[in-house]
Motif scaffolding. Structure first.
Motif, PDB file in Angstrom:
ATOM      1  N   GLY A   1       0.822  -1.204   0.000  1.00  0.00           N
ATOM      2  CA  GLY A   1       0.000   0.000   0.000  1.00  0.00           C
ATOM      3  C   GLY A   1       0.856   1.253   0.000  1.00  0.00           C
ATOM      4  O   GLY A   1       0.597   2.207  -0.733  1.00  0.00           O
ATOM      5  N   ALA A   2       1.928   1.223   0.826  1.00  0.00           N
ATOM      6  CA  ALA A   2       2.821   2.385   0.904  1.00  0.00           C
ATOM      7  C   ALA A   2       3.473   2.651  -0.444  1.00  0.00           C
ATOM      8  O   ALA A   2       3.688   3.803  -0.819  1.00  0.00           O
ATOM      9  CB  ALA A   2       3.881   2.147   1.979  1.00  0.00           C
ATOM     10  N   ALA A   3       3.773   1.588  -1.187  1.00  0.00           N
ATOM     11  CA  ALA A   3       4.361   1.770  -2.512  1.00  0.00           C
ATOM     12  C   ALA A   3       3.427   2.574  -3.404  1.00  0.00           C
ATOM     13  O   ALA A   3       3.870   3.411  -4.200  1.00  0.00           O
ATOM     14  CB  ALA A   3       4.666   0.414  -3.145  1.00  0.00           C
ATOM     15  N   LEU A   4       2.109   2.332  -3.258  1.00  0.00           N
ATOM     16  CA  LEU A   4       1.140   3.074  -4.066  1.00  0.00           C
ATOM     17  C   LEU A   4       1.182   4.566  -3.760  1.00  0.00           C
ATOM     18  O   LEU A   4       1.193   5.401  -4.655  1.00  0.00           O
ATOM     19  CB  LEU A   4      -0.276   2.563  -3.802  1.00  0.00           C
ATOM     20  CG  LEU A   4      -0.727   1.296  -4.492  1.00  0.00           C
ATOM     21  CD1 LEU A   4      -2.149   0.986  -4.069  1.00  0.00           C
ATOM     22  CD2 LEU A   4      -0.661   1.484  -5.995  1.00  0.00           C
ATOM     23  N   SER A   5       1.191   4.909  -2.455  1.00  0.00           N
ATOM     24  CA  SER A   5       1.021   6.310  -2.086  1.00  0.00           C
ATOM     25  C   SER A   5       2.345   7.064  -2.004  1.00  0.00           C
ATOM     26  O   SER A   5       2.342   8.287  -1.973  1.00  0.00           O
ATOM     27  CB  SER A   5       0.262   6.435  -0.763  1.00  0.00           C
ATOM     28  OG  SER A   5       0.965   5.814   0.275  1.00  0.00           O
ATOM     29  N   THR A   6       3.480   6.382  -1.947  1.00  0.00           N
ATOM     30  CA  THR A   6       4.740   7.120  -1.843  1.00  0.00           C
ATOM     31  C   THR A   6       5.635   6.951  -3.064  1.00  0.00           C
ATOM     32  O   THR A   6       6.575   7.708  -3.233  1.00  0.00           O
ATOM     33  CB  THR A   6       5.557   6.672  -0.616  1.00  0.00           C
ATOM     34  OG1 THR A   6       5.927   5.303  -0.784  1.00  0.00           O
ATOM     35  CG2 THR A   6       4.770   6.823   0.655  1.00  0.00           C
ATOM     36  N   SER A   7       5.375   5.929  -3.878  1.00  0.00           N
ATOM     37  CA  SER A   7       6.264   5.695  -5.010  1.00  0.00           C
ATOM     38  C   SER A   7       5.528   5.831  -6.344  1.00  0.00           C
ATOM     39  O   SER A   7       5.929   6.596  -7.213  1.00  0.00           O
ATOM     40  CB  SER A   7       6.887   4.299  -4.870  1.00  0.00           C
ATOM     41  OG  SER A   7       7.501   3.914  -6.055  1.00  0.00           O
ATOM     42  N   THR A   8       4.423   5.082  -6.503  1.00  0.00           N
ATOM     43  CA  THR A   8       3.665   5.185  -7.746  1.00  0.00           C
ATOM     44  C   THR A   8       3.032   6.569  -7.873  1.00  0.00           C
ATOM     45  O   THR A   8       3.101   7.191  -8.924  1.00  0.00           O
ATOM     46  CB  THR A   8       2.568   4.104  -7.798  1.00  0.00           C
ATOM     47  OG1 THR A   8       3.142   2.856  -7.412  1.00  0.00           O
ATOM     48  CG2 THR A   8       1.986   3.991  -9.177  1.00  0.00           C
ATOM     49  N   LEU A   9       2.386   7.023  -6.778  1.00  0.00           N
ATOM     50  CA  LEU A   9       1.820   8.374  -6.739  1.00  0.00           C
ATOM     51  C   LEU A   9       2.498   9.153  -5.617  1.00  0.00           C
ATOM     52  O   LEU A   9       3.386   8.616  -4.944  1.00  0.00           O
ATOM     53  CB  LEU A   9       0.300   8.303  -6.501  1.00  0.00           C
ATOM     54  CG  LEU A   9      -0.574   7.922  -7.689  1.00  0.00           C
ATOM     55  CD1 LEU A   9      -2.019   7.846  -7.245  1.00  0.00           C
ATOM     56  CD2 LEU A   9      -0.426   8.947  -8.800  1.00  0.00           C
ATOM     57  N   ASP A  10       2.054  10.371  -5.384  1.00  0.00           N
ATOM     58  CA  ASP A  10       2.690  11.159  -4.336  1.00  0.00           C
ATOM     59  C   ASP A  10       1.691  11.574  -3.260  1.00  0.00           C
ATOM     60  O   ASP A  10       1.849  12.587  -2.611  1.00  0.00           O
ATOM     61  CB  ASP A  10       3.363  12.401  -4.932  1.00  0.00           C
ATOM     62  CG  ASP A  10       2.345  13.330  -5.563  1.00  0.00           C
ATOM     63  OD1 ASP A  10       1.204  12.888  -5.794  1.00  0.00           O
ATOM     64  OD2 ASP A  10       2.698  14.493  -5.831  1.00  0.00           O
TER      65      ASP A  10
END
Lengths: 383, 309
Positions: free
Chosen positions: B205-214
């Motif tokens: 989930g963190a990858a979604l909000s910190t890496s894929t998106l901002d």
């Protein structure tokens, strides 16, 4: 009837329902504290809950202040239309549970049902009562057919229904919302291009309004309540229902007793899908009058919560659907106080979480009983 | 053509980590015998907590907070399923509903209904040398999570099939009673796996909000958690299989987006809905082809009762 059996008959339903009632009460309490914490005021939380109650069960203060009857009928209409949908998807899940299947696919079945009703309601020209019946039947058939895919995969190929119904949900979303409704079945734009969803259904396919123009109360709630009673009768009083429950409690024992297990699973899954399909039809024919751009809410997943909070009993489903339908209808009014309208869903999710911990309740409650509680833990089939 | 392929690989690698970590999390939990359909909710908690924490602390620390949030939700799941022998699918679905509504509630209470303010994304590493080579430069310029997602499945596979701990985890998932007679603690091992699964799902989930998106957006992770569960089943409950399936799903997603933008003519012929259907329909077909053999751990979904036969 002897005194003992009479007492058992009156007391046992209460005892069975107690964990659910306590779970809902606990969820309401926890969520109350969540508002107090986020808004920093006990007064705001109390007012938010009052708004939710007036918006769900009827606006009594407004009525006493001299408003007309619409202060009652408008909230009732909103509550009833939400209750109807929750009842039908809840029944769908409960019927699948009766043969030991966990139907997570009510969402997809509801979607194909809604689409069928929208197409039949928009393209056919039939006189009023017949058109409604045809649309409901078409939606039920579509939902049933879609559910049978999962049943066939389970019985013929051993694919677990939780996985297959999750996949089928996404397939339905992709094909219906991302293709048909934006492509071949999209409403013809008349002038402005802002219309979303399919064409509107004809007036002859709409469920009639029951309380005039000020309330959106439509006949869907009658359909849902009648089906709840019918499903209860089927499960509790007919041979097929009894055999289905036997399959759910122990397929091996049922097979040994001569019950055609596969046939009962197919039948129950068809009924489950049909109920979800009718839910879609009621949404289209009662409230939206077309297939909207998206179904809007995960009614199918709500059905899981409603069914389990209702202890997978058709009448329990009706009761829990009525409660959460009212909370949701009232929830929109909490928005004015800065509480998001999805708040009742949080209450519902927490209530389900507490219901899932039924062994905790049984352990706690057994301390207050004279005799130790029987360990009747097999309410839900093991996944 | 080459640039299209490059863009395709780049966007796959950008999108895949969330799915890979979540699928590995599902594998970890289910290998120990605990069904985890709550991955979706744990991802949502992870995405939310990571984005919120990153508003105040450096983003890598925020990612750790996301993992902790996923683990917290998983701990509830473990407590209900292991200590109180609750139905595991029900508990997982309940956590999904709580995370879905709870995330919306907190988002609305703290910021706006649509999403958090933007945060500083994880640093994107440019691989020196590689970023000049055509085609291969698609491998450069990703966050550390992408590179971790490429390595972790192999480590996990080795740990599960080549180390004593892995053997114990598998034993507890196949035949807990036999594992218990050897002196292993079934609850302890299962708690470890379930919480570890929450850490991984939270990382996804963190990858979604910190890496894929901002930022955290209100609909995250929009069904990705269920897709991760599908990847696990598709990959027959093995880390490498789940990795392959997750990468395939990510490629399918990138292909869909890529085709829609680079070849609009094709989308006229094959509606986008069909392409969206592909990963799910394929999963169903593969499962149906596998038939009753199955690959699921034998004790999956069965609560462990020491006194039961």
């Amino acid at each position: 009837m002897t005194d003992v059996t009479l007492r058992a008959r009156l007391v046992r339903p209460f005892q069975t329902a107690l964990p659910s009632v306590l779970s809902v009460a606990l969820a309401l309490a926890v969520c109350f504290l969540a508002i107090v914490a986020s808004q920093g005021s006990l007064w705001v939380a109390a007012r938010a809950y009052a708004e939710m109650a007036w918006g769900g069960f009827g606006d009594l203060p407004k009525l006493f202040a001299g408003a007309d009857a619409s202060a009652l009928t408008r909230p009732w209409g909103e509550t009833a239309s939400k209750t109807a949908l929750l009842t039908l998807t809840g029944l769908s899940v409960a019927v699948a549970f009766s043969v030991g299947l966990f139907n997570i696919g009510a969402q997809g079945q509801m979607m194909v049902g809604a689409l069928s009703a929208a197409v039949l309601g928009g393209k056919l020209a039939l006189p009023w009562p017949l058109h409604v019946a045809v649309c409901l039947a078409g939606a039920a058939l579509a939902g049933a057919a879609y559910a049978e895919i999962a049943a066939a995969l389970k019985l013929e190929r051993g694919v677990h229904e939780v996985i297959s119904t999750i996949m089928l949900n996404w397939i339905a979303v992709s094909l219906v919302e991302n293709w048909l409704v934006v492509g071949p079945l999209r409403a013809q734009a008349s002038g402005d291009n802002s219309i979303s969803g399919t064409d509107e259904i004809l007036a002859s396919a709409q469920l009639p309004r029951l309380l005039g123009e000020t309330s959106r109360l439509h006949a869907g709630i009658l359909v849902a309540a009648a089906l709840a009673v019918a499903v209860w009768y089927w499960l509790a009083r007919t041979r097929y229902g009894f055999e289905s429950r036997a399959v759910g409690l122990g397929p091996e024992a049922a097979r040994a007793a001569g019950i055609p297990v596969a046939a009962r699973v197919y039948q129950a899954m068809a009924l489950s899908g049909a109920l979800a399909g009718v839910a879609g039809a009621v949404l289209v024919m009662g409230t939206e009058h077309k297939f909207p751009a998206t179904l809007g809410a995960p009614y199918g997943f709500d059905g899981i919560a409603i069914s389990l909070i209702g202890q997978n009993h058709p009448l329990g489903v009706l009761a829990s659907a009525a409660l959460f339908g009212a909370l949701r209808a009232g929830g929109t009014r909490m928005q004015l106080l800065g509480v998001h309208k999805s708040f009742p869903e949080l209450i519902q999710g927490l209530a389900l979480l507490f219901v899932a911990a039924r062994l905790v309740w049984e352990t706690l409650l057994s301390r207050f009983r004279r005799e130790p509680a029987a360990s009747a833990t097999v309410e839900v089939p093991r996944a | 053509m080459l640039s299209v392929l490059e863009a395709l690989v780049f966007s796959t690698l950008d999108y895949a980590p969330a799915l890979v970590f979540a699928a590995l999390g599902a594998v970890l939990s289910e290998r120990s015998g605990v069904v985890n359909v709550g991955v979706e909710g744990m991802m949502r908690a992870g995405a939310f907590a990571a984005a919120v924490a990153s508003l105040a602390v450096p983003t890598p620390l925020g990612v750790v907070c996301g993992m902790a949030a996923g683990a917290a939700l998983a701990a509830v799941h473990g407590y209900l399923c292991i200590r109180w022998r609750s139905d595991q699918v029900v508990s997982g679905m309940a956590l999904n509903l709580v995370a879905l509504a709870g995330g919306t509630f907190l988002l609305e209470a703290l910021w706006s209904p649509t999403g958090t303010p933007p945060i500083e994304q994880l640093h994107r590493w440019v691989l020196p040398g590689l970023d000049q080579v055509p085609l291969l430069r698609a491998l450069s310029g990703h966050s550390s999570l992408t590179y971790l997602a490429a390595v972790l499945p192999f480590l996990f596979h080795f740990a599960l099939f080549r180390t004593p701990v892995g053997l114990r985890v598998r034993a507890v998932g196949e035949k807990p009673a036999a594992a218990a007679t050897l002196g292993l603690s079934v609850p302890a091992l299962r708690y470890g796996c379930v919480v570890g699964s929450g850490l991984l799902a939270g990382l996804g989930g963190a990858a979604l909000s910190t890496s894929t998106l901002d930022r955290f957006e209100h609909h995250m992770p929009a069904g990705l958690g269920f897709m991760a569960v599908a990847a696990m089943v598709f990959g027959r409950w093995t880390p490498l299989g789940a990795f392959g399936a997750a990468a395939f799903f990510a490629l399918g997603n990138a292909l869909r987006i890529g085709l829609a933008s680079s070849a609009p003519g094709l989308v006229e012929v094959i509606p986008q809905g069909f392409l969206l259907t592909l990963p799910y329909a394929l999963t169903l077909l593969v499962l149906a082809a596998q038939g009753k053999k199955g690959a699921a751990p034998a004790a999956l979904g069965t609560p462990y009762q020491p006194e039961a036969r």
